[in-house]
Design an enzyme around this catalytic site. Structure first.
Site, short mmCIF file in Angstrom:
data_model
loop_
_atom_site.label_atom_id
_atom_site.label_comp_id
_atom_site.label_asym_id
_atom_site.label_seq_id
_atom_site.Cartn_x
_atom_site.Cartn_y
_atom_site.Cartn_z
N PRO A 2 0.79 -1.23 0.00
CG PRO A 2 -0.23 -1.20 2.08
CD PRO A 2 0.92 -1.75 1.35
CD GLU A 3 5.14 3.09 -1.88
OE1 GLU A 3 5.14 4.31 -2.10
OE2 GLU A 3 6.05 2.53 -1.28
#
Length: 270
Positions: A2-3
DNA sequence: CGCTGACCCTGACGGC
DNA sequence: TGCCGTCAGGGTCAGC
């Protein structure tokens, strides 16, 4: 996983299933996340309509009339739409089951993520000290330049600090510094205004491009793969320590900065 | 206040 | 094959 672009991709992926839908129940199989999942969370959100899904930095906000569900995916978390009849697997900690029959399933092996409740109007401490969104007009080279005066932290740590700007993770920090030609260890206060302009531009460009390719990422997400192959091909430095620079062929160096792997080109970055 | 490093947790991988 | 150390895209917090 999860960027910021993947959190945004997650938001875009789940929103059509949530928007205007009523929550049937929240099933918490494991409450020991980054912070304990509040006992009363299920009761608070049950039978409420999700009015919208918003994002602030890497946080997701599921808005209802009586408050918002605040979700962070941490390092290894994902949220995907499944059929409620699908049996949960290992590390599938929480289900948000909707009356429609759809179910948002939270999977997070390392449990660095969180599920919290936000009362209406409440300024949650996790959100109150966050810097601007990198894609907003409030974020530009001038902002970075002004804020960084007198700061001795490495510029890489500076742009990864959520109080400075949200959403720049380790991969992007490495990449944008390469694109801007700035040495990651250079003191933030010793980067010129002109170079901060370039840096801010690189950040916007890279994040925008990654979000635009989010569709592919979502399919990988749903398929349970998680690692988007399209992205690796675009990386100039991250994960390439010891390999040759794509611009000058010099051997890329790898160091640790704030316990994070940092890769850069000695020739291209100053 | 700014900065550094420890820490939260599981899983994958390489060396022996 | 197993054991051990290291590392992983997040962030908070204590201590100097």
């Amino acid at each position: 996983m999860p960027e910021l672009p993947e959190v945004e991709t997650t938001r875009l992926g789940v929103a059509p299933y949530c928007q205007g839908q009523v929550v049937r129940e929240l099933v918490v199989r494991e409450s020991r996340l980054r912070w304990p999942v509040p006992q009363q969370l299920s009761a608070l959100i049950a039978n409420r309509t999700i009015q919208g899904v918003e994002r602030r930095g890497k946080y997701l906000l599921f808005r209802t009339a009586v408050g918002s569900l605040l979700v962070h995916l941490g390092m290894s978390g994902s949220l995907r739409v499944v059929d409620a009849t699908e049996p949960p697997g290992r590390h599938d900690h929480i289900d948000i089951r909707l009356r429609s029959g759809a179910c948002l399933r939270f999977h997070d092996p390392r449990r660095f993520g969180c599920f919290l409740w936000l009362a209406p109007g409440e300024q949650h401490p996790l959100l109150s000290n966050l810097g601007p969104e990198p894609l907003s007009d409030a974020f530009d080279g001038d902002y970075l330049y002004q804020l960084s005066r007198g700061r001795s932290v490495p510029v890489k740590s500076f742009i990864m600090d959520g109080k400075v700007v949200v959403g720049v993770g380790n991969i992007y920090a490495n990449e944008v510094l390469f694109l801007a030609g700035i040495h990651p260890r250079r003191a933030a206060g010793r980067v010129s205004q002109a170079r901060y302009n370039t840096l801010a531009h690189s950040i916007k460009q890279v994040l925008t491009s990654a979000i635009e390719q989010g569709g592919t990422t979502l399919r990988d997400f749903v398929g349970g793969d998680g690692k988007p192959g399209y992205f690796a091909q675009q990386l100039y430095v991250y994960g390439r320590g010891g390999d040759s620079c794509k611009h000058c062929q010099a051997r890329l160096r790898e160091i640790r900065l704030g316990q994070r792997s940092t890769v850069f080109c000695v020739t291209c970055q100053r």
